[in-house]
Design a protein around this motif. Sequence first.
Motif, short mmCIF file in Angstrom:
data_model
loop_
_atom_site.label_atom_id
_atom_site.label_comp_id
_atom_site.label_asym_id
_atom_site.label_seq_id
_atom_site.Cartn_x
_atom_site.Cartn_y
_atom_site.Cartn_z
N LEU A 1 29.41 35.06 55.26
CA LEU A 1 28.31 34.72 54.37
C LEU A 1 27.46 35.93 54.02
CD1 LEU A 1 27.04 31.31 55.83
CD2 LEU A 1 28.41 31.68 53.76
N LEU A 2 27.53 36.97 54.84
CA LEU A 2 26.74 38.18 54.61
C LEU A 2 27.68 39.37 54.47
CD1 LEU A 2 23.80 37.79 57.17
CD2 LEU A 2 23.85 37.11 54.76
N ASP A 3 27.24 40.34 53.68
CA ASP A 3 28.02 41.55 53.43
C ASP A 3 27.95 42.49 54.62
OD1 ASP A 3 29.43 43.46 51.53
OD2 ASP A 3 27.66 44.62 52.05
N ASP A 4 29.11 42.84 55.16
CA ASP A 4 29.15 43.70 56.35
C ASP A 4 28.47 45.04 56.13
OD1 ASP A 4 30.69 41.60 57.23
OD2 ASP A 4 32.34 42.83 57.96
N LYS A 5 28.73 45.66 55.00
CA LYS A 5 28.18 47.00 54.76
C LYS A 5 26.66 46.98 54.72
CE LYS A 5 32.16 48.89 52.27
NZ LYS A 5 32.64 49.48 50.99
N LYS A 6 26.09 45.92 54.21
CA LYS A 6 24.63 45.83 54.12
C LYS A 6 24.01 45.50 55.46
CE LYS A 6 20.87 43.30 51.84
NZ LYS A 6 20.53 42.30 50.80
N TYR A 7 24.63 44.59 56.22
CA TYR A 7 23.98 44.06 57.41
C TYR A 7 24.43 44.70 58.71
CZ TYR A 7 21.70 40.58 54.53
OH TYR A 7 20.91 39.98 53.58
N TRP A 8 25.58 45.39 58.73
CA TRP A 8 25.99 46.03 59.97
C TRP A 8 24.96 47.04 60.48
CZ3 TRP A 8 28.15 45.53 64.31
CH2 TRP A 8 28.47 46.63 65.11
N PRO A 9 24.43 47.91 59.63
CA PRO A 9 23.40 48.84 60.15
C PRO A 9 22.18 48.12 60.73
CG PRO A 9 24.21 49.57 58.00
CD PRO A 9 24.74 48.18 58.21
N VAL A 10 21.86 46.96 60.19
CA VAL A 10 20.70 46.20 60.66
C VAL A 10 20.98 45.66 62.06
CG1 VAL A 10 19.20 44.21 60.23
CG2 VAL A 10 20.03 45.60 58.31
N VAL A 11 22.12 45.00 62.25
CA VAL A 11 22.39 44.40 63.56
C VAL A 11 22.70 45.48 64.60
CG1 VAL A 11 23.14 42.23 62.54
CG2 VAL A 11 24.85 43.97 63.05
N LYS A 12 23.28 46.58 64.17
CA LYS A 12 23.55 47.68 65.10
C LYS A 12 22.25 48.22 65.68
CE LYS A 12 25.69 52.29 65.12
NZ LYS A 12 26.41 53.29 64.28
N LYS A 13 21.25 48.43 64.84
CA LYS A 13 19.94 48.90 65.31
C LYS A 13 19.25 47.83 66.15
CE LYS A 13 17.21 50.92 62.39
NZ LYS A 13 16.45 51.12 61.14
N ALA A 14 19.40 46.57 65.75
CA ALA A 14 18.76 45.49 66.50
C ALA A 14 19.35 45.39 67.90
CB ALA A 14 18.93 44.16 65.76
N TRP A 15 20.68 45.51 68.00
CA TRP A 15 21.32 45.44 69.32
C TRP A 15 20.87 46.60 70.20
CZ3 TRP A 15 23.23 42.07 72.41
CH2 TRP A 15 24.08 42.44 73.46
N SER A 16 20.69 47.77 69.62
CA SER A 16 20.21 48.91 70.38
C SER A 16 18.81 48.65 70.90
CB SER A 16 20.23 50.17 69.51
OG SER A 16 19.77 51.29 70.23
N ALA A 17 17.96 48.04 70.07
CA ALA A 17 16.60 47.71 70.50
C ALA A 17 16.63 46.69 71.63
CB ALA A 17 15.79 47.16 69.32
N LEU A 18 17.54 45.75 71.54
CA LEU A 18 17.64 44.72 72.58
C LEU A 18 18.15 45.30 73.90
CD1 LEU A 18 19.14 41.82 70.42
CD2 LEU A 18 16.88 41.82 71.49
N THR A 19 19.25 46.05 73.84
CA THR A 19 19.84 46.55 75.09
C THR A 19 18.93 47.57 75.76
OG1 THR A 19 21.16 48.16 73.82
CG2 THR A 19 22.22 46.07 74.41
N SER A 20 18.16 48.31 74.97
CA SER A 20 17.24 49.27 75.58
C SER A 20 16.07 48.59 76.27
CB SER A 20 16.72 50.25 74.52
OG SER A 20 15.90 49.58 73.56
N SER A 21 15.94 47.27 76.07
CA SER A 21 14.88 46.50 76.73
C SER A 21 15.37 45.77 77.97
CB SER A 21 14.29 45.48 75.74
OG SER A 21 13.69 46.12 74.64
N VAL A 22 16.67 45.93 78.28
CA VAL A 22 17.23 45.31 79.48
C VAL A 22 17.01 46.24 80.67
CG1 VAL A 22 19.30 44.42 80.61
CG2 VAL A 22 18.96 44.04 78.15
N HIS A 23 16.30 45.77 81.67
CA HIS A 23 16.07 46.56 82.87
C HIS A 23 17.35 46.68 83.68
CE1 HIS A 23 11.41 45.96 82.91
NE2 HIS A 23 11.89 45.92 81.67
N ALA A 24 17.36 47.61 84.60
CA ALA A 24 18.57 47.85 85.41
C ALA A 24 19.01 46.60 86.15
CB ALA A 24 18.33 48.99 86.39
#
Length: 387
Positions: free
Chosen positions: A310-333
Amino acid sequence: MMFIPKTRRLLFAAAALITLNKPAMAATPPDDNLKPAYIMEVMHRVADWQLNAWSTNGFNHPEVDWTNAACYTGIYALGNMPGNEKYLKPMVKIGEDLKWNTGKRRFMADDYCIGQLYAQLYMNYKDAKMIAAWKTQADSIIAKPHNESLEWKNGIANREWAWCDALFMGPTALAYLSKATGDTKYLDCATKLWWKTTDYLYNPAEQLYFRDQSFFGKKEQNGKPVFWSRGNGWVLAGLVRVMENMPANYPDRTRFEELYKNMAAKVASLQQPDGSWHASLLDPGSYDIKETSGTGFYCYALLWGMNHKLLDDKKYWPVVKKAWSALTSSVHADGMLGNVQPIGASPDKVTDGSTEVYGPGAFLLAGVQLHEYVTAHPQVYRTKHQK
């Protein structure tokens, strides 16, 4: 602290891979957090931390509560992946403890959010008792006239979906029940009430939802309207969970997809440089720190759209890639997810040490969708030296 019987503690302990004594992990190199093995590992760490917290400290909220029910959605999604069935066992145990009942407020969406878990578990195990009580309750919900105004007064939330969070709690439970039973009357009710709430709370100009009627006219410090990140995260995540149970030829399918695409585009445009969405969507500077519950729900919903074409990969992949980085960097050890805004109804402060159960739920929903996406698109994490 809530007392938990020994057998219950052992169940959660068996389900959880306890990580509390592990040394702090080194920072994950860029793009390594997109590899399927890492995605699975960090999901296990987050889920295990939450299961261990329940086992060790008890539930901070009633087991049937919407907060925990939102967390169960993520743990169920992880448990439904091949090789992760152990995560389903504590979900079944919770249902058994509750005798497969929802909360006491029979027409309050928060109190039957857990119905989506029951319906999903039923689809796994085909045990009629898992949905019997919820089905009876759902029949009483759809029998109501639902003709009241959604103005935020007179306890309207006890009878109608008068606040945007309800769109994750109520229609999803009905939609999963519709799929579990094969009876479209539950989806038809979810659809009717979805549009009633949308007609009242959705701002077409901003393509976002007000939290409830009391926010009409309220302004942030920068003069912009108040649009709460997690509130709209509840909506967008609820939207895809309703569509997930909607036949391709369902009469309102196109209308739902149009709303989804419009919201997805708007949300993507509001992502902050750190990859997250701050607590206030239109005034991120007043809450200048990443917030992971809204970010988790957005990451999940956008990836779901990519996985379902339903969404264009080229447009939204950079968005979710950055979002996942923000999420995983918030996971404590130890697996605790930080930067989760506490329970509330509007933008508020958040810290690295703040967590709540719906945060891990959103994180796991996102992780499952990301694992599906990168498995189908290995080029997004492989370097030119990897084949």
